[in-house]
Design an enzyme around this catalytic site. Structure first.
Site, PDB file in Angstrom:
ATOM      1  N   CYS A  72       0.827  -1.203   0.000  1.00 15.14           N
ATOM      2  CA  CYS A  72       0.000   0.000   0.000  1.00 15.14           C
ATOM      3  C   CYS A  72       0.863   1.256   0.000  1.00 15.14           C
ATOM      4  O   CYS A  72       1.340   1.686   1.054  1.00 15.14           O
ATOM      5  CB  CYS A  72      -0.929  -0.018   1.207  1.00 15.14           C
ATOM      6  SG  CYS A  72      -1.924   1.469   1.318  1.00 15.14           S
ATOM      7  N   CYS A 129      -0.405   4.111   2.147  1.00 16.50           N
ATOM      8  CA  CYS A 129      -0.253   3.923   3.600  1.00 16.50           C
ATOM      9  C   CYS A 129       1.191   4.174   4.011  1.00 16.50           C
ATOM     10  O   CYS A 129       1.459   4.770   5.048  1.00 16.50           O
ATOM     11  CB  CYS A 129      -0.576   2.487   4.023  1.00 16.50           C
ATOM     12  SG  CYS A 129      -2.065   1.834   3.323  1.00 16.50           S
ATOM     13  N   ASP A 130       2.133   3.674   3.231  1.00 18.96           N
ATOM     14  CA  ASP A 130       3.526   3.615   3.683  1.00 18.96           C
ATOM     15  C   ASP A 130       4.491   4.509   2.912  1.00 18.96           C
ATOM     16  O   ASP A 130       5.652   4.641   3.295  1.00 18.96           O
ATOM     17  CB  ASP A 130       4.027   2.157   3.596  1.00 18.96           C
ATOM     18  CG  ASP A 130       3.169   1.238   4.452  1.00 18.96           C
ATOM     19  OD1 ASP A 130       2.715   1.689   5.518  1.00 18.96           O
ATOM     20  OD2 ASP A 130       2.946   0.088   4.050  1.00 18.96           O
TER      21      ASP A 130
END
Ligand code: NDP
Length: 315
Positions: free
Chosen positions: A137, A140-141
């Site tokens: 992701c 997300c990261d």
């Protein structure tokens, strides 16, 4: 002591399909109970901008869209809960579902809208470096890889979207694509091809990852098995997977007809499964379109069918 509950309509999953089903079932006064599953809001909470959902000419943040859908469902009385359904018994009526905290819920109808999850290559190094350079992701990261060098595996729309997003943060983004071309739509292809920070490595596969304390690079092979096969190491700080998804149907597979990948089979043009009163909506039953707007539409259909089923059975 085990908590036991009864409802006329249970919705499992909280992506566009689940929330739309909850809006319709709520408005029809079915007082649905909805279990959000492991990722409240579903896959769109991991995307940045959703540009192709009708009604948002300027695009909309994926997280915000899911919060709006949730609020809309709550407005019509949906009982939305955190938690997962871990077991199903469709051999009896009302159907029995068990949650991860042991609550037993009897329900007349169920709408399965559990979505799909990101796939991994299956390399042991993906587990070894999970949270230490390996991610599925980017939104997300990606933040952790500002001004660093990363790779995105895959050549579809997701991979292009992730690579474009990462290019906004990172100093360099490689795309590792196993075919000699991208599978993505033309607009996404153009976007990555024209981005100076993105370099597409066609006909490449990943053999493994290396690094002392986290990912420091990937062992790659170009034109695997060909006479001019070439193996080399590519220094990297992050390794992002974007190679498609697996449907989240393991809890229901024993009861519902599924295809060989695990997508729930529905009767053509309807959300009806092989068990009456059990409906499937969204990506868990859609290996073809996998779009938020399609998922939302099928969530609506599932709720309408649940309402019809309850009326026909005087429940
Ligand atoms: P896709 O199935 O479209 O693409 C998967 C990609 O990963 C392909 O390039 C595939 O290669 C590659 N791949 C699969 N397995 C492996 C493997 N083991 N090793 C290396 N590469 C692998 O998945 P997406 O998630 O990209 O897209 C799913 C659907 O969602 C599509 O319909 C897409 O259009 C849609 N989508 C739309 C978006 C938008 O409109 N904004 C954004 C994201 C997705 P190969 O081509 O060789 O099979």
């Amino acid at each position: 002591m085990t908590t036991k509950e009864y409802t006329r309509c249970l919705i499992v999953g909280s992506g566009p399909a689940g929330y739309t089903a909850a809006i319709y079932a709520g408005r029809a006064n079915l007082k649905p109970i909805q279990y959000c599953g492991p990722q409240t809001g579903g896959q769109l909470t991991q995307t940045t901008e959703v540009e192709n959902f009708p009604g948002y000419p300027q695009g909309v943040d994926g997280n915000q869209m899911m919060l709006d859908l949730r609020e809309q469902a709550q407005r019509f009385g949906a009982d939305i809960r955190d938690g997962e359904i871990v077991k199903a018994d469709f051999s009896r009526k009302p159907y029995l579902l068990i949650t991860d905290n042991g609550t037993e819920i009897e329900t007349e109808t169920i709408i399965v809208a559990t979505g799909a999850s990101a796939k991994y290559l299956g390399l042991s190094d993906e587990q070894k470096y999970a949270g230490q350079g390996v991610s599925a992701c980017a939104t997300c990261d990606g933040f952790f890889y500002r001004k660093k060098v990363v790779a995105v595996v895959g050549g579809g729309d997701t991979a292009c979207e992730e690579a474009t997003y990462l290019a906004g943060l990172c100093s360099k983004v490689y795309m590792i694509v196993r075919k000699p071309y991208l599978r993505a739509s033309d607009v996404m292809k153009k976007r990555v091809e024209e981005n100076e920070k993105i370099e597409i490595l066609y006909e490449h596969n990943t053999l493994g990852l290396y690094g002392e304390n986290g990912v420091e690079g990937a062992h790659l092979v170009k034109r695997l098995g060909e006479t001019d096969e070439q193996r080399y190491d590519l220094p990297l700080d992050g390794f992002f997977l974007a190679i498609g998804h697996t449907p989240n149907t393991s809890v229901f597979k024993a009861w519902l007809d599924c295809d060989n990948v695990g997508y729930i089979r529905t009767q053509a043009g309807t959300p009806k499964t092989n068990i009456e009163g059990v409906f499937a909506a969204g990506d868990c039953a859609d290996s073809v379109y996998r779009q938020a707007v399609v998922a939302a539409g099928s969530g609506c259909m599932a709720a309408l069918e649940a309402e019809r089923y309850l009326a026909e059975h005087n429940k």
